[in-house]
Scaffold this motif. Structure first.
Motif, PDB file in Angstrom:
ATOM      1  N   LYS A 114      38.042  44.188  30.269  1.00 52.05           N
ATOM      2  CA  LYS A 114      37.682  44.420  28.871  1.00 52.05           C
ATOM      3  C   LYS A 114      36.204  44.752  28.706  1.00 52.05           C
ATOM      4  O   LYS A 114      35.830  45.612  27.891  1.00 52.05           O
ATOM      5  N   TYR A 115      35.346  44.092  29.482  1.00 49.62           N
ATOM      6  CA  TYR A 115      33.900  44.271  29.313  1.00 49.62           C
ATOM      7  C   TYR A 115      33.266  45.093  30.442  1.00 49.62           C
ATOM      8  O   TYR A 115      32.043  45.134  30.549  1.00 49.62           O
ATOM      9  N   GLU A 116      34.117  45.729  31.261  1.00 51.13           N
ATOM     10  CA  GLU A 116      33.639  46.651  32.304  1.00 51.13           C
ATOM     11  C   GLU A 116      32.526  46.010  33.138  1.00 51.13           C
ATOM     12  O   GLU A 116      31.461  46.589  33.356  1.00 51.13           O
ATOM     13  N   ILE A 117      32.807  44.809  33.608  1.00 47.52           N
ATOM     14  CA  ILE A 117      31.785  44.031  34.306  1.00 47.52           C
ATOM     15  C   ILE A 117      31.283  44.732  35.568  1.00 47.52           C
ATOM     16  O   ILE A 117      30.114  44.604  35.948  1.00 47.52           O
ATOM     17  N   PHE A 118      32.149  45.518  36.207  1.00 47.89           N
ATOM     18  CA  PHE A 118      31.764  46.139  37.477  1.00 47.89           C
ATOM     19  C   PHE A 118      31.265  47.572  37.290  1.00 47.89           C
ATOM     20  O   PHE A 118      31.353  48.392  38.198  1.00 47.89           O
ATOM     21  N   ASP A 119      30.727  47.828  36.116  1.00 46.21           N
ATOM     22  CA  ASP A 119      30.178  49.153  35.826  1.00 46.21           C
ATOM     23  C   ASP A 119      29.031  49.506  36.779  1.00 46.21           C
ATOM     24  O   ASP A 119      28.812  50.674  37.095  1.00 46.21           O
ATOM     25  N   ASN A 120      28.309  48.489  37.246  1.00 47.44           N
ATOM     26  CA  ASN A 120      27.180  48.714  38.160  1.00 47.44           C
ATOM     27  C   ASN A 120      27.443  48.157  39.561  1.00 47.44           C
ATOM     28  O   ASN A 120      26.504  47.989  40.346  1.00 47.44           O
ATOM     29  N   LEU A 121      28.694  47.877  39.860  1.00 50.17           N
ATOM     30  CA  LEU A 121      29.021  47.349  41.186  1.00 50.17           C
ATOM     31  C   LEU A 121      28.712  48.388  42.265  1.00 50.17           C
ATOM     32  O   LEU A 121      29.159  49.537  42.172  1.00 50.17           O
ATOM     33  N   PRO A 122      27.960  48.008  43.303  1.00 47.12           N
ATOM     34  CA  PRO A 122      27.689  48.956  44.398  1.00 47.12           C
ATOM     35  C   PRO A 122      28.923  49.080  45.298  1.00 47.12           C
ATOM     36  O   PRO A 122      29.043  48.387  46.314  1.00 47.12           O
ATOM     37  N   THR A 123      29.837  49.946  44.927  1.00 43.64           N
ATOM     38  CA  THR A 123      31.092  50.080  45.676  1.00 43.64           C
ATOM     39  C   THR A 123      30.862  50.514  47.117  1.00 43.64           C
ATOM     40  O   THR A 123      31.745  50.354  47.963  1.00 43.64           O
ATOM     41  N   VAL A 124      29.678  51.063  47.395  1.00 38.90           N
ATOM     42  CA  VAL A 124      29.358  51.453  48.760  1.00 38.90           C
ATOM     43  C   VAL A 124      29.352  50.245  49.692  1.00 38.90           C
ATOM     44  O   VAL A 124      29.467  50.388  50.914  1.00 38.90           O
ATOM     45  N   ARG A 125      29.249  49.055  49.115  1.00 34.84           N
ATOM     46  CA  ARG A 125      29.170  47.844  49.932  1.00 34.84           C
ATOM     47  C   ARG A 125      30.476  47.058  49.963  1.00 34.84           C
ATOM     48  O   ARG A 125      30.506  45.939  50.490  1.00 34.84           O
ATOM     49  N   LEU A 126      31.540  47.609  49.404  1.00 39.31           N
ATOM     50  CA  LEU A 126      32.835  46.935  49.501  1.00 39.31           C
ATOM     51  C   LEU A 126      33.259  46.829  50.965  1.00 39.31           C
ATOM     52  O   LEU A 126      32.945  47.701  51.782  1.00 39.31           O
ATOM     53  N   LEU A 127      33.997  45.790  51.273  1.00 38.04           N
ATOM     54  CA  LEU A 127      34.389  45.543  52.661  1.00 38.04           C
ATOM     55  C   LEU A 127      35.408  46.560  53.167  1.00 38.04           C
ATOM     56  O   LEU A 127      35.522  46.771  54.376  1.00 38.04           O
ATOM     57  N   HIS A 128      36.141  47.179  52.252  1.00 35.30           N
ATOM     58  CA  HIS A 128      37.095  48.226  52.628  1.00 35.30           C
ATOM     59  C   HIS A 128      37.315  49.126  51.417  1.00 35.30           C
ATOM     60  O   HIS A 128      37.332  48.646  50.272  1.00 35.30           O
ATOM     61  N   PRO A 129      37.499  50.431  51.618  1.00 42.21           N
ATOM     62  CA  PRO A 129      37.664  51.353  50.483  1.00 42.21           C
ATOM     63  C   PRO A 129      38.813  50.988  49.554  1.00 42.21           C
ATOM     64  O   PRO A 129      38.717  51.172  48.342  1.00 42.21           O
ATOM     65  N   THR A 130      39.907  50.474  50.128  1.00 42.58           N
ATOM     66  CA  THR A 130      41.085  50.189  49.302  1.00 42.58           C
ATOM     67  C   THR A 130      40.904  48.962  48.415  1.00 42.58           C
ATOM     68  O   THR A 130      41.710  48.740  47.509  1.00 42.58           O
ATOM     69  N   HIS A 131      39.879  48.186  48.648  1.00 42.42           N
ATOM     70  CA  HIS A 131      39.674  46.987  47.829  1.00 42.42           C
ATOM     71  C   HIS A 131      39.393  47.338  46.367  1.00 42.42           C
ATOM     72  O   HIS A 131      39.659  46.535  45.470  1.00 42.42           O
ATOM     73  N   ALA A 132      38.855  48.528  46.135  1.00 37.90           N
ATOM     74  CA  ALA A 132      38.581  48.942  44.755  1.00 37.90           C
ATOM     75  C   ALA A 132      39.861  49.070  43.943  1.00 37.90           C
ATOM     76  O   ALA A 132      39.832  49.011  42.709  1.00 37.90           O
ATOM     77  N   ASP A 133      40.992  49.231  44.630  1.00 36.05           N
ATOM     78  CA  ASP A 133      42.273  49.378  43.934  1.00 36.05           C
ATOM     79  C   ASP A 133      42.903  48.038  43.570  1.00 36.05           C
ATOM     80  O   ASP A 133      43.955  48.004  42.930  1.00 36.05           O
TER      81      ASP A 133
END
Length: 294
Positions: free
Chosen positions: A249-268
């Protein structure tokens, strides 16, 4: 036309009607006076003529009685109209007073909410600053927001170790589930209070009628990259499932550095709405596992 203009128009209306009515009465009175003066003047100069006016006077009286009665009736109607206008004015004044009172109440409620909000924002920062970690290897103490860098390093290490053991038998989501359980068991003491307070902070905004979009943005602006990463993975777990609705609702991860996720599919693992307008949310921006290790 706003309420003030309506009140002004209503105030001008009775004044206009009153002057017209008064002018009409004065004109009728003047005509009647001239008529009476004329009759007496001619009667005084010629008695016989004056006597002959008797029948005419009876005729005039019979004619004027219904006219005067009608004028009296018109006067009553005008009075009723004026009273209705005055009542309408009073109603509009009451409405304006009620609107002003309501606006004042809204202002007081907003001030009260903002006072609570900024107090909670201060408490949130105090909770972050109160976190401290002591390295078992070097005995170095890490304080405040720097602790989240340590937390994420811990989670990364656990995930990579399980990744080596689990591939290709288990997929990234299963490896993450196991890894976060281990991480949470080791870090719950330090992070439990942090997550509970942050959850209730967003809950306050969500349930308050005085909350504005900038309130959620102010909280988001307090979260460092490492905090966002830890919060993201908390939301993917069973421990943080209740937080997901606020993240979306509040788009908390608007500034999340997705480049640092442990795996690409985690964003899903979380609804894309939680990422808002995040410019890094593309496949090529998410670092692959072998890149993280390098």
């Amino acid at each position: 036309m706003d309420l003030n203009e309506k009140v002004a128009d209503k105030k001008r209306a009775p004044a206009s009607i009153s002057w017209k009515f008064l002018f009409s009465l004065i004109a009728l009175a003047a005509i009647a006076l001239l008529f009476v003066v004329s009759v007496f003047y001619h009667g005084a100069s010629n008695v016989e003529t004056f006597k002959s006016l008797g029948p005419w006077g009876d005729f005039a009286a019979g004619l004027l009685n219904p006219v005067l009665t009608f004028l009296s009736f018109i006067g009553v109607l005008v009075t009723i109209v004026l009273q209705r206008i005055e009542l309408s004015e009073s109603r509009l004044e009451l409405e304006r007073s009620a609107d002003a009172l309501e606006a004042q109440i809204r202002s007081i409620n907003l001030q009260s909410f903002e006072s609570t909000f900024f107090q909670m924002l201060s408490v949130h920062n105090s909770i972050v600053n109160s976190i401290d970690l002591v390295s078992s290897e070097t005995s170095v103490t890490t304080n405040g927001r720097d602790c989240f860098r340590v937390f994420y390093t811990r989670l990364t290490k656990i995930y990579r170790d399980n990744e080596k053991k689990g591939q290709p038998k288990h997929g990234p989501s299963k490896i993450l589930d196991v890894s976060y359980r281990v991480f949470w068991k080791d870090s719950q003491l330090e992070l439990g209070h942090y997550f509970r307070f942050l959850y209730n902070f967003f809950r306050l905004i969500d349930e308050s009628a005085e909350a504005r979009p900038y309130h959620a943005k102010l909280i988001r602006s307090q979260l460092s990259d490492q905090e966002l990463l830890i919060l993201f993975y908390n939301c993917t777990s069973d421990q943080g499932k209740n937080f997901r609705k606020y993240a979306v609702k509040y788009e908390i991860f608007d500034n999340l550095p997705t480049v640092r996720l442990l795996h690409p599919t985690h964003a899903d693992l979380i609804d894309r709405a939680a990422f808002g307008q995040n410019p890094m949310l593309t496949g090529r921006d998410v670092r692959m596992p072998n890149q993280e290790r390098g």
